[in-house]
Design a protein around this motif. Structure first.
Motif, mmCIF file in Angstrom:
data_model
loop_
_atom_site.group_PDB
_atom_site.id
_atom_site.type_symbol
_atom_site.label_atom_id
_atom_site.label_comp_id
_atom_site.label_asym_id
_atom_site.label_seq_id
_atom_site.Cartn_x
_atom_site.Cartn_y
_atom_site.Cartn_z
ATOM 1 N N PRO A 148 19.018 -25.142 -44.240
ATOM 2 C CA PRO A 148 17.915 -25.167 -43.504
ATOM 3 C C PRO A 148 17.411 -26.624 -43.529
ATOM 4 O O PRO A 148 17.552 -27.372 -44.338
ATOM 5 N N LEU A 149 16.737 -27.150 -42.279
ATOM 6 C CA LEU A 149 16.610 -28.505 -41.907
ATOM 7 C C LEU A 149 14.874 -28.159 -41.665
ATOM 8 O O LEU A 149 14.618 -27.027 -41.415
ATOM 9 N N PRO A 150 14.237 -29.354 -41.786
ATOM 10 C CA PRO A 150 12.752 -29.133 -41.238
ATOM 11 C C PRO A 150 12.527 -28.742 -39.686
ATOM 12 O O PRO A 150 13.347 -28.833 -39.052
ATOM 13 N N TYR A 151 11.503 -27.872 -39.785
ATOM 14 C CA TYR A 151 10.808 -27.614 -38.342
ATOM 15 C C TYR A 151 10.934 -28.768 -37.512
ATOM 16 O O TYR A 151 10.689 -29.969 -38.066
ATOM 17 N N GLY A 152 11.403 -28.585 -36.206
ATOM 18 C CA GLY A 152 11.388 -29.787 -35.349
ATOM 19 C C GLY A 152 12.687 -30.773 -35.534
ATOM 20 O O GLY A 152 12.858 -31.409 -34.637
ATOM 21 N N ALA A 153 13.481 -30.795 -36.619
ATOM 22 C CA ALA A 153 14.715 -31.800 -36.941
ATOM 23 C C ALA A 153 15.782 -31.066 -35.815
ATOM 24 O O ALA A 153 15.719 -29.982 -35.207
ATOM 25 N N GLU A 154 16.723 -31.927 -35.375
ATOM 26 C CA GLU A 154 17.780 -31.766 -34.635
ATOM 27 C C GLU A 154 18.765 -30.821 -35.634
ATOM 28 O O GLU A 154 19.372 -31.535 -36.386
ATOM 29 N N GLY A 155 19.224 -29.806 -35.136
ATOM 30 C CA GLY A 155 20.011 -28.884 -36.020
ATOM 31 C C GLY A 155 21.389 -28.910 -35.188
ATOM 32 O O GLY A 155 21.448 -29.218 -33.749
ATOM 33 N N VAL A 156 22.163 -27.996 -35.838
ATOM 34 C CA VAL A 156 23.452 -27.643 -34.980
ATOM 35 C C VAL A 156 23.349 -26.236 -34.583
ATOM 36 O O VAL A 156 22.526 -25.290 -35.069
ATOM 37 N N ALA A 157 23.701 -25.987 -33.267
ATOM 38 C CA ALA A 157 23.341 -24.643 -32.727
ATOM 39 C C ALA A 157 23.932 -23.366 -33.675
ATOM 40 O O ALA A 157 25.173 -23.681 -34.499
ATOM 41 N N ARG A 158 23.201 -22.492 -33.711
ATOM 42 C CA ARG A 158 23.431 -21.366 -34.789
ATOM 43 C C ARG A 158 24.547 -20.425 -34.152
ATOM 44 O O ARG A 158 24.490 -20.469 -32.968
ATOM 45 N N ALA A 196 3.541 -18.280 -41.888
ATOM 46 C CA ALA A 196 4.121 -17.330 -40.833
ATOM 47 C C ALA A 196 5.514 -17.186 -41.142
ATOM 48 O O ALA A 196 6.182 -18.038 -41.119
ATOM 49 N N ARG A 197 5.930 -15.929 -40.608
ATOM 50 C CA ARG A 197 7.436 -15.674 -40.766
ATOM 51 C C ARG A 197 8.158 -15.681 -39.461
ATOM 52 O O ARG A 197 7.425 -15.056 -38.418
ATOM 53 N N ASP A 198 9.079 -16.192 -39.233
ATOM 54 C CA ASP A 198 9.830 -16.126 -37.858
ATOM 55 C C ASP A 198 10.185 -14.830 -37.536
ATOM 56 O O ASP A 198 10.579 -14.226 -38.386
ATOM 57 N N ARG A 199 10.105 -14.472 -36.402
ATOM 58 C CA ARG A 199 10.658 -13.018 -35.917
ATOM 59 C C ARG A 199 11.401 -12.986 -34.858
ATOM 60 O O ARG A 199 11.173 -13.853 -33.895
ATOM 61 N N ARG A 201 14.485 -22.001 -38.447
ATOM 62 C CA ARG A 201 14.674 -23.503 -38.772
ATOM 63 C C ARG A 201 15.777 -23.790 -38.285
ATOM 64 O O ARG A 201 16.818 -22.963 -38.361
ATOM 65 N N PRO A 202 15.968 -24.963 -37.704
ATOM 66 C CA PRO A 202 17.185 -25.574 -37.326
ATOM 67 C C PRO A 202 18.075 -25.860 -38.699
ATOM 68 O O PRO A 202 17.616 -25.754 -39.732
ATOM 69 N N ARG A 203 19.379 -25.702 -38.552
ATOM 70 C CA ARG A 203 20.186 -25.685 -39.772
ATOM 71 C C ARG A 203 21.320 -26.874 -39.386
ATOM 72 O O ARG A 203 21.648 -27.370 -38.270
ATOM 73 N N ASP A 204 21.755 -27.396 -40.512
ATOM 74 C CA ASP A 204 22.813 -28.267 -40.472
ATOM 75 C C ASP A 204 24.406 -27.609 -40.309
ATOM 76 O O ASP A 204 24.187 -26.462 -40.196
ATOM 77 N N GLY A 205 25.462 -28.377 -40.153
ATOM 78 C CA GLY A 205 26.753 -27.941 -40.005
ATOM 79 C C GLY A 205 27.224 -26.907 -41.144
ATOM 80 O O GLY A 205 28.076 -26.114 -40.906
ATOM 81 N N LEU A 206 26.683 -27.031 -42.253
ATOM 82 C CA LEU A 206 26.783 -26.157 -43.300
ATOM 83 C C LEU A 206 25.816 -25.031 -43.622
ATOM 84 O O LEU A 206 25.791 -24.319 -44.634
ATOM 85 N N GLY A 207 24.904 -24.881 -42.441
ATOM 86 C CA GLY A 207 24.112 -23.915 -42.550
ATOM 87 C C GLY A 207 22.781 -23.930 -43.462
ATOM 88 O O GLY A 207 21.994 -23.226 -43.557
#
Length: 173
Positions: A33-43, A12-15, A25-31
Motif C-alpha cells: 500500500p502507498l499513501p492515499y493520493g500517490a500514483e500507484g500501479v493499476a490493481r 473511515a473504511r473503504d467499501r 489505497r494505491p499499491r506499488d508493483g509488489l502490492g
C-alpha cells in the motif's frame, strides 16, 4: 473525526459497491500500500472468471513484468472459480506467487516459507491427480524453482528481483 489530505474521513473504511470493506489505497508493483493520493500501479481486477489457459497466460505476463502479487490475484480467481478437483493446484500456485512477492519485498522468512508451502501443495496435487503438465504447465519445474529460490533467499537474506527470478509456468518452446 478529522479528515486526511485526500479528503477521506480519518478511520473511515473503504467499501466496495456492495458495502464490503476494501482497501482502496494505491499499491506499488509488489502490492504494497502507498499513501492515499500517490500514483500507484493499476490493481488486478478480482473475481474474473478465465479459462485455465487464460489464467496461465495472464499470470505469466504478470510474473514476467515483475508483478507476482498481481499474478497471485489471477491464481486466486482460478482457485475460487475453477473445478473443485483443481482448487488445491491453483491455491498452491497462488502461494508460489505470494512467496515470490514476499521474497521481493525482503521478507526472507515469509517468502521462503510460502515458496516451500506452495511447492508442497503443487507437488501433492500433481501426485494425487497423476498430472505433471496440466494446461501445459511444468509442475515439476515450478516445484524445483520454488525450492531453489527459497534456499537462495534464506542463504542471502536479501530481497530478490521479482522480474529476474520469475518462474516459467510452461517450458519455453
Amino acid at each position: 473525526m478529522g479528515t486526511t489530505s485526500s479528503g477521506r474521513q480519518a478511520g473511515a473504511r473503504d467499501r466496495d459497491h456492495e458495502g464490503r470493506a476494501r482497501n482502496a489505497r494505491p499499491r506499488d508493483g509488489l502490492g504494497r500500500p502507498l499513501p492515499y493520493g500517490a500514483e500507484g500501479v493499476a490493481r488486478q481486477p478480482e473475481g474474473v472468471v478465465r479459462t485455465p489457459e487464460q489464467s496461465v497466460a495472464e499470470a505469466q505476463q504478470l510474473l514476467d513484468a515483475g508483478k507476482p502479487f498481481h499474478a497471485h490475484e489471477v491464481f486466486e480467481d482460478a482457485w475460487k472459480s475453477g473445478p473443485a478437483k483443481e482448487r488445491a493446484l491453483w491455491r498452491g500456485l497462488a502461494q508460489l506467487a505470494v512467496g515470490l512477492t514476499h521474497a521481493a519485498r525482503g521478507n526472507v522468512t515469509g517468502g521462503a516459507r510460502l515458496l516451500r508451502r506452495g511447492a508442497g501443495a503443487v507437488a501433492e496435487w500433481a501426485s494425487g491427480a497423476g498430472e505433471q503438465r496440466p494446461y501445459g504447465m511444468d509442475l515439476a519445474g515450478l516445484v524445483a524453482w520454488a525450492r531453489e529460490l527459497a534456499g537462495d533467499v534464506e542463504e542471502s537474506g536479501e530481497a530478490v528481483d521479482a522480474r529476474g527470478r520469475a518462474p516459467r509456468l510452461r517450458e519455453r518452446v
